[in-house]
Design a protein around this motif. Structure first.
Motif, PDB file in Angstrom:
ATOM      1  N   GLN A  72       0.831  -1.207   0.000  1.00 31.65           N
ATOM      2  CA  GLN A  72       0.000   0.000   0.000  1.00 31.65           C
ATOM      3  C   GLN A  72       0.868   1.260   0.000  1.00 31.65           C
ATOM      4  OE1 GLN A  72      -2.427  -0.891   3.483  1.00 31.65           O
ATOM      5  NE2 GLN A  72      -4.235  -0.745   2.172  1.00 31.65           N
ATOM      6  N   ALA A  73       1.969   1.244   0.744  1.00 32.98           N
ATOM      7  CA  ALA A  73       2.870   2.398   0.771  1.00 32.98           C
ATOM      8  C   ALA A  73       3.448   2.666  -0.618  1.00 32.98           C
ATOM      9  CB  ALA A  73       3.990   2.179   1.779  1.00 32.98           C
ATOM     10  N   THR A  74       3.752   1.602  -1.357  1.00 32.38           N
ATOM     11  CA  THR A  74       4.248   1.764  -2.720  1.00 32.38           C
ATOM     12  C   THR A  74       3.166   2.359  -3.617  1.00 32.38           C
ATOM     13  OG1 THR A  74       5.750  -0.097  -2.426  1.00 32.38           O
ATOM     14  CG2 THR A  74       5.258   0.548  -4.690  1.00 32.38           C
ATOM     15  N   LEU A  75       1.928   1.909  -3.459  1.00 29.62           N
ATOM     16  CA  LEU A  75       0.825   2.483  -4.235  1.00 29.62           C
ATOM     17  C   LEU A  75       0.619   3.958  -3.893  1.00 29.62           C
ATOM     18  CD1 LEU A  75      -1.838  -0.381  -4.202  1.00 29.62           C
ATOM     19  CD2 LEU A  75      -0.398   0.366  -6.115  1.00 29.62           C
ATOM     20  N   ARG A  76       0.814   4.334  -2.631  1.00 26.77           N
ATOM     21  CA  ARG A  76       0.690   5.747  -2.246  1.00 26.77           C
ATOM     22  C   ARG A  76       1.759   6.591  -2.935  1.00 26.77           C
ATOM     23  NH1 ARG A  76       0.143   3.558   2.921  1.00 26.77           N
ATOM     24  NH2 ARG A  76      -2.033   3.407   3.495  1.00 26.77           N
ATOM     25  N   ARG A  77       2.993   6.061  -3.016  1.00 28.16           N
ATOM     26  CA  ARG A  77       4.067   6.783  -3.708  1.00 28.16           C
ATOM     27  C   ARG A  77       3.732   6.962  -5.185  1.00 28.16           C
ATOM     28  NH1 ARG A  77       9.708   4.323  -1.416  1.00 28.16           N
ATOM     29  NH2 ARG A  77      10.239   4.432  -3.616  1.00 28.16           N
ATOM     30  N   LEU A  78       3.173   5.926  -5.798  1.00 28.10           N
ATOM     31  CA  LEU A  78       2.773   6.005  -7.202  1.00 28.10           C
ATOM     32  C   LEU A  78       1.667   7.041  -7.387  1.00 28.10           C
ATOM     33  CD1 LEU A  78       2.953   4.784 -10.085  1.00 28.10           C
ATOM     34  CD2 LEU A  78       1.173   3.179  -9.369  1.00 28.10           C
ATOM     35  N   ASP A  79       0.674   7.028  -6.515  1.00 34.33           N
ATOM     36  CA  ASP A  79      -0.427   7.983  -6.589  1.00 34.33           C
ATOM     37  C   ASP A  79       0.086   9.410  -6.419  1.00 34.33           C
ATOM     38  OD1 ASP A  79      -3.354   8.406  -6.773  1.00 34.33           O
ATOM     39  OD2 ASP A  79      -3.117   9.171  -4.730  1.00 34.33           O
ATOM     40  N   LYS A  80       1.006   9.602  -5.508  1.00 35.25           N
ATOM     41  CA  LYS A  80       1.585  10.933  -5.270  1.00 35.25           C
ATOM     42  C   LYS A  80       2.322  11.439  -6.508  1.00 35.25           C
ATOM     43  CE  LYS A  80       4.800  13.291  -2.196  1.00 35.25           C
ATOM     44  NZ  LYS A  80       5.728  13.127  -1.070  1.00 35.25           N
ATOM     45  N   ALA A  81       3.076  10.553  -7.181  1.00 32.91           N
ATOM     46  CA  ALA A  81       3.807  10.943  -8.383  1.00 32.91           C
ATOM     47  C   ALA A  81       2.851  11.372  -9.494  1.00 32.91           C
ATOM     48  CB  ALA A  81       4.690   9.792  -8.865  1.00 32.91           C
TER      49      ALA A  81
ATOM     50  N   PHE B 122      -0.221  15.567 -12.802  1.00 33.84           N
ATOM     51  CA  PHE B 122      -1.432  16.215 -13.290  1.00 33.84           C
ATOM     52  C   PHE B 122      -1.587  17.625 -12.731  1.00 33.84           C
ATOM     53  CE2 PHE B 122      -2.637  11.761 -14.238  1.00 33.84           C
ATOM     54  CZ  PHE B 122      -2.823  11.923 -15.599  1.00 33.84           C
ATOM     55  N   ASP B 123      -1.084  17.887 -11.538  1.00 28.12           N
ATOM     56  CA  ASP B 123      -1.079  19.260 -11.010  1.00 28.12           C
ATOM     57  C   ASP B 123      -0.198  20.159 -11.869  1.00 28.12           C
ATOM     58  OD1 ASP B 123      -2.789  18.529  -8.989  1.00 28.12           O
ATOM     59  OD2 ASP B 123      -1.235  18.447  -7.424  1.00 28.12           O
ATOM     60  N   ARG B 124       0.957  19.643 -12.324  1.00 31.02           N
ATOM     61  CA  ARG B 124       1.837  20.431 -13.197  1.00 31.02           C
ATOM     62  C   ARG B 124       1.177  20.675 -14.555  1.00 31.02           C
ATOM     63  NH1 ARG B 124       5.646  16.962 -10.735  1.00 31.02           N
ATOM     64  NH2 ARG B 124       5.709  15.599 -12.563  1.00 31.02           N
ATOM     65  N   VAL B 125       0.452  19.681 -15.069  1.00 36.74           N
ATOM     66  CA  VAL B 125      -0.256  19.852 -16.341  1.00 36.74           C
ATOM     67  C   VAL B 125      -1.301  20.956 -16.204  1.00 36.74           C
ATOM     68  CG1 VAL B 125      -1.878  18.750 -17.956  1.00 36.74           C
ATOM     69  CG2 VAL B 125       0.139  17.499 -17.172  1.00 36.74           C
ATOM     70  N   LYS B 126      -2.096  20.915 -15.130  1.00 35.67           N
ATOM     71  CA  LYS B 126      -3.137  21.924 -14.911  1.00 35.67           C
ATOM     72  C   LYS B 126      -2.560  23.318 -14.755  1.00 35.67           C
ATOM     73  CE  LYS B 126      -6.487  18.886 -12.715  1.00 35.67           C
ATOM     74  NZ  LYS B 126      -7.133  18.510 -11.459  1.00 35.67           N
ATOM     75  N   ALA B 127      -1.362  23.408 -14.151  1.00 28.47           N
ATOM     76  CA  ALA B 127      -0.730  24.709 -13.921  1.00 28.47           C
ATOM     77  C   ALA B 127      -0.036  25.233 -15.178  1.00 28.47           C
ATOM     78  CB  ALA B 127       0.273  24.610 -12.782  1.00 28.47           C
ATOM     79  N   GLY B 128       0.023  24.418 -16.243  1.00 22.36           N
ATOM     80  CA  GLY B 128       0.646  24.852 -17.482  1.00 22.36           C
ATOM     81  C   GLY B 128       2.160  24.747 -17.488  1.00 22.36           C
ATOM     82  N   ARG B 129       2.727  24.063 -16.521  1.00 18.62           N
ATOM     83  CA  ARG B 129       4.179  23.877 -16.470  1.00 18.62           C
ATOM     84  C   ARG B 129       4.555  22.627 -17.259  1.00 18.62           C
ATOM     85  NH1 ARG B 129       3.379  24.316 -10.651  1.00 18.62           N
ATOM     86  NH2 ARG B 129       4.345  22.280 -10.497  1.00 18.62           N
ATOM     87  N   THR B 130       5.850  22.463 -17.491  1.00 17.30           N
ATOM     88  CA  THR B 130       6.328  21.248 -18.142  1.00 17.30           C
ATOM     89  C   THR B 130       6.064  20.084 -17.190  1.00 17.30           C
ATOM     90  OG1 THR B 130       8.055  22.513 -19.237  1.00 17.30           O
ATOM     91  CG2 THR B 130       8.320  20.113 -19.176  1.00 17.30           C
ATOM     92  N   PRO B 131       5.242  19.109 -17.610  1.00 18.20           N
ATOM     93  CA  PRO B 131       4.783  18.109 -16.651  1.00 18.20           C
ATOM     94  C   PRO B 131       5.822  17.105 -16.180  1.00 18.20           C
ATOM     95  CG  PRO B 131       3.802  17.717 -18.791  1.00 18.20           C
ATOM     96  CD  PRO B 131       4.583  18.979 -18.898  1.00 18.20           C
ATOM     97  N   GLY B 132       6.702  16.613 -17.056  1.00 18.21           N
ATOM     98  CA  GLY B 132       7.662  15.592 -16.634  1.00 18.21           C
ATOM     99  C   GLY B 132       6.948  14.319 -16.199  1.00 18.21           C
ATOM    100  N   PHE B 133       6.457  13.560 -17.153  1.00 22.35           N
ATOM    101  CA  PHE B 133       5.685  12.350 -16.891  1.00 22.35           C
ATOM    102  C   PHE B 133       6.453  11.388 -15.988  1.00 22.35           C
ATOM    103  CE2 PHE B 133       3.815   8.224 -17.943  1.00 22.35           C
ATOM    104  CZ  PHE B 133       2.468   8.533 -17.841  1.00 22.35           C
ATOM    105  N   PRO B 134       5.808  10.809 -14.966  1.00 28.25           N
ATOM    106  CA  PRO B 134       6.497   9.843 -14.095  1.00 28.25           C
ATOM    107  C   PRO B 134       6.992   8.652 -14.916  1.00 28.25           C
ATOM    108  CG  PRO B 134       4.387  10.460 -13.153  1.00 28.25           C
ATOM    109  CD  PRO B 134       4.442  11.034 -14.535  1.00 28.25           C
TER     110      PRO B 134
END
Length: 124
Positions: free
Chosen positions: A32-41, A46-58
């Motif tokens: 579950q901790a690993t899934l939380r890290r994935l979700d956070k990434a 998506f927050d960077r995409v919404k803000a119009g910044r260079t997203p840097g896909f995980p």
């Protein structure tokens, strides 16, 4: 449609039940901790995409590049303890792995809550 941590965690229960000798032998909390890290990434992406910044896909990190594992709670797949036959050394017992000697940089004060294990070289 988005896939969130809760959806993946619910699916993890079924995966573990179907693969008891594989995924089922590892700590559920650690997975579950690993899934939380994935979700956070992905949330940060998506927050960077919404803000119009260079997203840097995980990027996918293969097994050899993932250098740490976290157990969020002592006693749930891990146990901080010392071996009676080695009273001066400290060990942690990890589910599916066994006892691992701990190199402490300073004494532990209070109660251990979270245990993270970082890989050194090619060994855990």
């Amino acid at each position: 449609m988005s896939v969130r941590y809760g959806d993946q965690s619910a699916e993890l229960k079924h995966i573990r039940a179907d693969d008891a000798g594989g995924q089922g032998r590892w700590s559920f909390s650690s997975q579950q901790a690993t899934l939380r890290r994935l979700d956070k990434a992905f949330r940060a992406f998506f927050d960077r995409v919404k803000a119009g910044r260079t997203p840097g896909f995980p990027r996918f990190k293969g097994r050899g590049r993932f250098d740490s594992v976290e157990w969020p709670k002592d006693g749930d797949g891990c146990r901080w303890d010392s071996q009676p036959e080695h009273p001066t050394a400290t060990y942690v017992r990890l589910q599916g792995i066994g006892h691992v000697r701990v190199h402490q940089h300073r004494p532990v004060r209070g109660r251990v809550k979270t245990i993270s294990v970082k890989r050194e070289g090619s060994r855990w």
